[in-house]
Design a protein around this motif. Structure first.
Motif, PDB file in Angstrom:
ATOM      1  N   HIS A 120      -0.850 -14.136   2.127  1.00  0.00           N
ATOM      2  CA  HIS A 120      -0.265 -15.466   1.944  1.00  0.00           C
ATOM      3  C   HIS A 120       0.544 -15.867   3.175  1.00  0.00           C
ATOM      4  CE1 HIS A 120       3.644 -13.699   0.637  1.00  0.00           C
ATOM      5  NE2 HIS A 120       2.911 -12.830  -0.027  1.00  0.00           N
ATOM      6  N   ASP A 155       5.805  -8.704   4.333  1.00  0.00           N
ATOM      7  CA  ASP A 155       5.346  -9.497   3.187  1.00  0.00           C
ATOM      8  C   ASP A 155       5.127 -10.926   3.625  1.00  0.00           C
ATOM      9  OD1 ASP A 155       4.791 -10.561   0.743  1.00  0.00           O
ATOM     10  OD2 ASP A 155       6.814 -10.395  -0.051  1.00  0.00           O
ATOM     11  N   ILE A 156       3.911 -11.287   4.062  1.00  0.00           N
ATOM     12  CA  ILE A 156       2.803 -10.405   4.339  1.00  0.00           C
ATOM     13  C   ILE A 156       2.006 -11.003   5.492  1.00  0.00           C
ATOM     14  CG2 ILE A 156       1.313 -11.490   2.581  1.00  0.00           C
ATOM     15  CD1 ILE A 156       1.204  -7.793   2.917  1.00  0.00           C
ATOM     16  N   GLU A 189       2.633 -18.261  -2.561  1.00  0.00           N
ATOM     17  CA  GLU A 189       2.577 -17.076  -3.424  1.00  0.00           C
ATOM     18  C   GLU A 189       3.934 -16.750  -4.012  1.00  0.00           C
ATOM     19  OE1 GLU A 189       2.720 -12.753  -4.507  1.00  0.00           O
ATOM     20  OE2 GLU A 189       3.935 -13.840  -3.071  1.00  0.00           O
ATOM     21  N   GLU A 190       4.975 -16.944  -3.206  1.00  0.00           N
ATOM     22  CA  GLU A 190       6.315 -16.539  -3.634  1.00  0.00           C
ATOM     23  C   GLU A 190       6.879 -17.451  -4.724  1.00  0.00           C
ATOM     24  OE1 GLU A 190       7.402 -13.791  -2.805  1.00  0.00           O
ATOM     25  OE2 GLU A 190       6.605 -13.244  -0.844  1.00  0.00           O
ATOM     26  N   GLU A 216      -2.520  -7.926  -1.041  1.00  0.00           N
ATOM     27  CA  GLU A 216      -1.340  -7.073  -0.877  1.00  0.00           C
ATOM     28  C   GLU A 216      -1.032  -6.369  -2.205  1.00  0.00           C
ATOM     29  OE1 GLU A 216       2.235  -9.423  -0.463  1.00  0.00           O
ATOM     30  OE2 GLU A 216       1.530 -10.882  -1.914  1.00  0.00           O
TER      31      GLU A 216
END
Ligand SMILES: [Zn+2]
Length: 486
Positions: A120, A155-156, A189-190, A216
């Motif tokens: 991401h 990350d990432i 994503e987060e 991941e």
């Protein structure tokens, strides 16, 4: 007579011990034999430089989409186009669902199902309060002490850059894949993963079925398990489900000088204590069990006797696992009471009390079965229980017999001959959960060495990756893509 009985008992115990020890000594390794190293020479410093540039573009995602600085994502796309020109010439690029990126590298053999590599683009913020504690500023991308420092180094963005480098490298060598390869990089994503969801939906509309997905999730962990000296390459074969439930209790309200025996908050509190006091049932079967089947042959004595004889010591192991939070989470659904509220004033009886419980669901169970269990434990109709949005069932468990798992395991050992590979249950949630409808094989792994200290750097302070691990990551993806020929 007594003497004879004792003698026989002694012999039985001895035989039993011999069986346990023989099992522990003869248990055979499940590791793939690796002979040759990956031949390519990678300029790790140039890769590190590119990661540094990527970190400096502050692609922070925000729960409130309107607050996301989209200019950073536009700049990130430009940076990728400039840094990987051959890739951008050869692969089809699509921008999906706002700022998510989908690249398609068409394979020559349409009968082979495509593979999909994920990462991401977004990162979590560097909290103002912690800014001072960073050795090098969080978005500086400083290269120092053998590391690249900054938000996204673990990350990432590391994975995203490694994948791009690998493709660029292979194109320069004239490589053309037989199997179509997708690169899919979400932008949020987060904060929920709408980008990944949009890509998965688009592929579904195009009737794409994937051979496998790699995202991941796991890494090469050092010092993770007692009795195991080798670093363990943990390849996530499943991830836990995510469910937040809201408990609500209605009350009469009124003046607190004449309270009922239990207020709404009191009733709610009892329910919360009941949930904490009655943890979900333990389940030692896959994937925790599969992990130990891979690790046991490499454990030292006497621990190896325990893990090589799980048929006998399962109750003992379960009891041991329960004692630490991280291993406890591997063998059961967990429930964490995280938020609560009731009356607005200290001398007013609450008309309503509420609380949130965040559950992480073990594969094999579901959101429904989790709610049913909570209802049974609370056993009080006055407590309303409802699921909140953003919840999802646990992922299916990917097949460790599949060729794709073997490829990942082999290459992980080719780039780091000292590691052992083990399947693993990812406790958090990754974007890969959106791809469940497209394939049965989803793996979660980054070829990066980490220890307990490094784990704290993810979403924390002083996030960094070694330059050497960046070089190895590129090699990993080069080899993985080349394997698509097989
Ligand atoms: Zn991530």
């Amino acid at each position: 007579m007594v003497k004879n009985v004792l003698k026989i008992l002694g012999i039985i115990v001895l035989i039993f011990i011999i069986i346990l020890v023989v099992k522990a000594v003869t248990i055979s390794s499940k590791q793939v034999e690796v002979r040759e190293a990956i031949p390519y020479k990678i300029d790790s410093m140039s890769v590190a430089q590119h990661l540094s540039e990527a970190i400096q573009i502050q692609t922070v995602s925000n729960q409130d989409q309107a607050k996301t600085d989209v200019k950073q994502f536009e700049q990130f796309h430009k940076f990728l186009a400039k840094t990987y020109p051959s890739l951008h010439k050869k692969l089809k690029k699509e921008i999906v669902g706002g700022y998510a990126l989908l690249y398609t590298w068409k394979g020559s053999d349409p009968s082979l199902k495509p593979m999909l590599l994920m990462a991401h683009q977004d990162v979590v913020p560097v909290e103002d309060l912690t800014k001072e504690q960073w050795k090098y500023p969080g978005f500086s991308g400083t290269i120092a002490e053998g590391y690249v420092w900054g938000r996204g180094a673990l990350d990432i963005k590391n994975q995203l850059i490694a994948v791009m480098e690998a493709v660029e490298f292979l194109i320069s060598k004239g490589f053309a894949p037989k199997r179509t390869i997708y690169l899919a990089f979400g932008h949020d994503e987060e904060v929920g993963g709408e980008g990944a969801k949009a890509i998965a939906k688009l592929l579904k509309q195009r009737n794409v079925q994937l051979e496998y997905v790699l995202d991941e999730g796991g890494a090469i962990m050092e010092g993770m398990l007692p009795g195991v000296e080798s670093p363990i390459a943990l390849v996530g074969i499943a991830e836990k489900g995510y469910l937040t439930v809201k408990l609500t209790v209605k009350g009469e309200g009124g003046h607190s000088s004449m309270p009922p025996h239990h207020t709404a908050l009191g009733i709610l509190s009892k329910a919360l204590v009941d949930v904490e006091d009655n943890p979900f049932p333990k389940n030692f079967d896959s994937p925790a069990r599969q992990m130990f089947e891979y690790v046991a042959p490499h454990m030292k004595f006497p621990l190896r006797i325990l893990f090589a004889n799980m048929w006998c010591f399962k109750p003992l192991l379960k009891w041991q696992f329960e004692k630490s939070e991280s291993t406890n989470a591997m063998i059961r659904t967990t429930a964490a009471v995280t938020m609560a509220g009731a009356s607005e004033k200290e001398n007013v009886l609450p008309t309503q009390a509420w609380a949130m419980i965040n559950c992480r669901i073990l594969p094999g169970e579901t959101m429904d079965s989790t709610i049913t269990y909570l209802k049974k434990v609370i056993d009080n109709d006055a407590v309303a229980i409802e699921a909140t949005p953003w919840s999802n069932d646990p992922s299916p468990v990917s097949d460790i017999q599949a060729g794709s798992f073997t490829s990942i395991a082999t290459i992980a050992r080719q780039i780091n001959p000292d590691v052992i590979v083990a399947p693993y249950l990812v406790l958090g949630a990754t974007d890969s959960r959106h791809y469940n409808a497209l394939t049965n094989q989803i793996y979660r792994f980054s070829p990066v060495k980490m220890n307990a200290e490094d784990l704290k750097r993810v979403h924390g302070i002083n996030e960094r990756i070694s330059i050497s691990d960046m070089g190895k990551s590129v090699k990993f993806f080069i080899a993985l893509i080349e394997k698509t020929h097989m």
